[in-house]
Enzyme design. Structure first.
Site: not given
Ligand code: 13P
Ligand code: G3H
Ligand code: ZN
Length: 350
Positions: A50, A83, A142, A223, A225-226, A266, A269
């Site tokens: 990111s 990202d 997106e 996105h 997808s945790s 993605n 989390t």
């Molecule tokens: P999570 O927060 O569900 O892991 O998603 C991560 C994500 O979409 C990063 O772009």
């Molecule tokens: O989409 C977000 C990702 O989980 C990355 O998060 O911006 O805290 O690094 P971050």
């Molecule tokens: Zn994302």
């Protein structure tokens, strides 16, 4: 193996009918955890950073760690992806650094918070596609807006406030020529996605299915997808954490998405939870310890376990050796001669 184009990874995943996990990283241990999981499961993989990660690691540290990964795991096709790029400049700087793929998240303004209008999104994404494809680099766009906020990024709210309109998705793909498209079907970033156990109808799968039918060549991205597993939440809370009860995206829903064109998934989390739980446990049980290796090693192992599981569930396991990587120069030629075209009106002409 050099860093590989994300487009090639996703094209191969489409041929094989599987999805590829895209895992966020900020440091060496996270990259090692992913690469070890990829080796153990023989998986192609996407490593993504990111804007926050790039800032945290000062770009060059991260990039050279990725070069080390490519060198030390030559049998693994690995793409390096920006990202949630918030502007043309962010994507350009990632490409200049050596990322093989960028996301231009034009669903939000450059502040990373305020939703844009459709025309603004098309304009900035189209500009990134033109710049990136001339250099053989993949672009993810997106359309629709995810819920939640991560590290200041995101529109907030639940994932159902700005669900993707399929007509807009088709027009967006036609006017931008993106390789991959993140759509909003009810997921959100972070740990707090759903406040009760999802029953299988929480995600707008009908929208995903329609978009895939109408855009068969554009790889879909999920996105947020945790899965936010209960056992990982429990470890964090058992050793002094305070996570509120929460539910993530059931893996079966992701697998249904993969059957209908989702090629990039993605996950951040779940790995954050695994790392934090492992570190808390060591320090809670051994308050006398102060060598970072004593907790970083179990943290790395805990993340590796999550990534290994996801690689198997997404179906990418076993596919690392299926193809030889194309060079970025070959990808550039493919964009230039139209063979990599995804726009519905032009694709198939070559
Ligand atoms: P999570 O927060 O569900 O892991 O998603 C991560 C994500 O979409 C990063 O772009
Ligand atoms: O989409 C977000 C990702 O989980 C990355 O998060 O911006 O805290 O690094 P971050
Ligand atoms: Zn994302």
């Amino acid at each position: 193996m050099p860093l590989v184009s994300m487009r090639q990874l996703l094209d191969e995943a489409a041929k094989g009918g599987y999805g590829v996990g895209a895992f966020n990283v900020n440091n060496m241990e996270q990259i090692q955890a992913i690469m070890e999981a990829a080796r153990a499961t023989k998986s192609p993989v996407i490593v993504q950073a990111s804007r926050g990660a790039r800032q945290y690691s000062q770009d060059n540290f991260l990039y050279h760690l990725m070069l080390a990964a490519a060198e030390l795991y030559p049998e693994i096709p690995v793409a390096m992806h920006q990202d949630h790029g918030n502007s043309f400049e962010t994507c350009k700087s990632a490409i200049e650094l050596g990322f093989t793929s960028v996301m231009m998240d034009g669903s939000l303004k450059a502040d990373g918070k305020t939703p844009t209008d459709f025309e603004e999104n098309v304009e900035v994404t189209r500009k990134v596609v033109e710049y990136a494809h001339e250099r053989g680099v993949t672009v993810e766009g997106e359309i629709g807006v995810l819920g939640g906020i991560e590290d200041g990024h995101g529109a907030g709210g639940t994932g159902l406030e700005h669900v993707t309109d399929p007509d807009q998705a088709v027009e967006f793909a036609e006017r931008t020529g993106v390789d991959a498209l993140a759509i909003a079907i009810g997921t959100s970033h972070g740990a707090y996605k759903f406040s009760k156990k999802p029953d299988g109808s929480v995600l707008k799968m009908d929208i995903l299915i329609e978009i895939h039918k109408r855009l068969p060549r554009t790889h879909l991205v999920m996105h947020g997808s945790s899965s936010v597993p209960k056992d990982l939440q429990d470890i964090v809370n058992k050793y002094g954490g305070h996570l509120k009860e929460t539910w993530g995206v059931p893996v079966e829903e992701i697998q249904l998405g993969i059957k209908h064109g989702v090629r990039k998934i993605n996950v951040d989390t779940d790995n954050r939870l695994a790392i934090t739980g492992a570190i808390r446990k060591v320090l809670f049980e051994n308050p006398e310890k102060f060598d970072p290796r004593d907790y970083n090693k179990p943290a790395r192992e805990a993340m590796q376990k999550v990534v290994t599981e996801r690689m198997t569930q997404f179906g990418q396991a076993g596919n690392a050796g299926d193809y030889s990587p194309k060079t970025i120069e070959e990808m550039r030629e493919g964009y230039a001669d139209g063979t990599l075209e995804t726009r519905p009106s032009l694709a198939g002409a070559h």
